[in-house]
Motif scaffolding. Structure first.
Motif, mmCIF file in Angstrom:
data_model
loop_
_atom_site.group_PDB
_atom_site.id
_atom_site.type_symbol
_atom_site.label_atom_id
_atom_site.label_comp_id
_atom_site.label_asym_id
_atom_site.label_seq_id
_atom_site.Cartn_x
_atom_site.Cartn_y
_atom_site.Cartn_z
ATOM 1 N N LEU A 139 0.826 -1.187 0.000
ATOM 2 C CA LEU A 139 0.000 0.000 0.000
ATOM 3 C C LEU A 139 0.872 1.254 0.000
ATOM 4 O O LEU A 139 1.913 1.293 0.669
ATOM 5 C CB LEU A 139 -0.909 0.024 1.232
ATOM 6 N N GLN A 140 0.419 2.241 -0.737
ATOM 7 C CA GLN A 140 1.132 3.511 -0.811
ATOM 8 C C GLN A 140 0.154 4.628 -0.505
ATOM 9 O O GLN A 140 -0.780 4.868 -1.268
ATOM 10 C CB GLN A 140 1.731 3.706 -2.205
ATOM 11 N N LEU A 179 -6.361 12.371 0.594
ATOM 12 C CA LEU A 179 -5.366 11.318 0.688
ATOM 13 C C LEU A 179 -5.774 10.162 -0.223
ATOM 14 O O LEU A 179 -6.956 9.909 -0.439
ATOM 15 C CB LEU A 179 -5.240 10.818 2.125
ATOM 16 N N SER A 180 -4.776 9.482 -0.721
ATOM 17 C CA SER A 180 -5.031 8.327 -1.577
ATOM 18 C C SER A 180 -4.228 7.139 -1.074
ATOM 19 O O SER A 180 -3.079 7.286 -0.640
ATOM 20 C CB SER A 180 -4.644 8.638 -3.018
ATOM 21 N N CYS A 181 -4.839 5.993 -1.134
ATOM 22 C CA CYS A 181 -4.175 4.745 -0.756
ATOM 23 C C CYS A 181 -4.240 3.829 -1.958
ATOM 24 O O CYS A 181 -5.315 3.355 -2.333
ATOM 25 C CB CYS A 181 -4.878 4.122 0.442
ATOM 26 N N GLN A 189 2.925 3.232 4.485
ATOM 27 C CA GLN A 189 4.014 3.850 5.238
ATOM 28 C C GLN A 189 3.600 5.115 5.987
ATOM 29 O O GLN A 189 4.343 5.588 6.813
ATOM 30 C CB GLN A 189 5.181 4.197 4.301
ATOM 31 N N GLY A 190 2.439 5.650 5.716
ATOM 32 C CA GLY A 190 1.995 6.853 6.397
ATOM 33 C C GLY A 190 2.314 8.119 5.623
ATOM 34 O O GLY A 190 3.332 8.196 4.931
ATOM 35 N N THR A 191 1.439 9.096 5.761
ATOM 36 C CA THR A 191 1.652 10.401 5.128
ATOM 37 C C THR A 191 1.281 11.474 6.145
ATOM 38 O O THR A 191 0.273 11.367 6.842
ATOM 39 C CB THR A 191 0.835 10.533 3.830
#
Length: 124
Positions: free
Chosen positions: A3-4, A19-21, A116-118
């Protein structure tokens, strides 16, 4: 499933971010995708979740009416539209995917894969 999460940044109070995953190389079919956040010095908390196949979306009370989670089938991604942002929304936001069912969609144990988190910072 890799996942990004992306789309974080600095925004003024009252502003918006999306936000986008996204996944790479694997569909989200059959998965529930959740959004969590962790503010400095606090535990990670549930924000919202959606099942790729459809069905109920869940939100924590503090974001209801301001945040919207949705599926982007073309990009195999899940978006989190955040409006009317407040300083208390400042946190690192994570997306996660798993086989969570309705009873576990609000909990980390319902998810097996994490991005990884944003960073989202709401400040004037």
């Amino acid at each position: 499933v890799q996942l990004q999460a992306s789309g974080g940044g600095l925004v003024q109070p009252g502003g918006s971010l999306r936000l986008s995953c996204a996944t790479s190389g694997r569909t989200l079919s059959g998965y529930t995708v959740g959004w969590f956040r962790q503010a400095p010095g606090k535990e990670r908390e549930f924000i919202a979740s959606i099942r790729w196949s459809g069905g109920p979306t869940l939100y924590t009370d503090s974001v209801k009416g301001r945040f919207t989670v949705s599926r982007d089938f073309a990009k195999n991604a899940v978006n989190l539209q955040m409006n009317s942002l407040k300083p208390e929304d400042t946190a690192v936001y994570f997306c996660a995917a798993g086989r969570a069912i309705l009873s576990t969609m609000r909990f980390e144990r319902g998810y097996d894969y994490w991005g990884q988190g944003t960073q989202v910072t709401v400040s004037s």
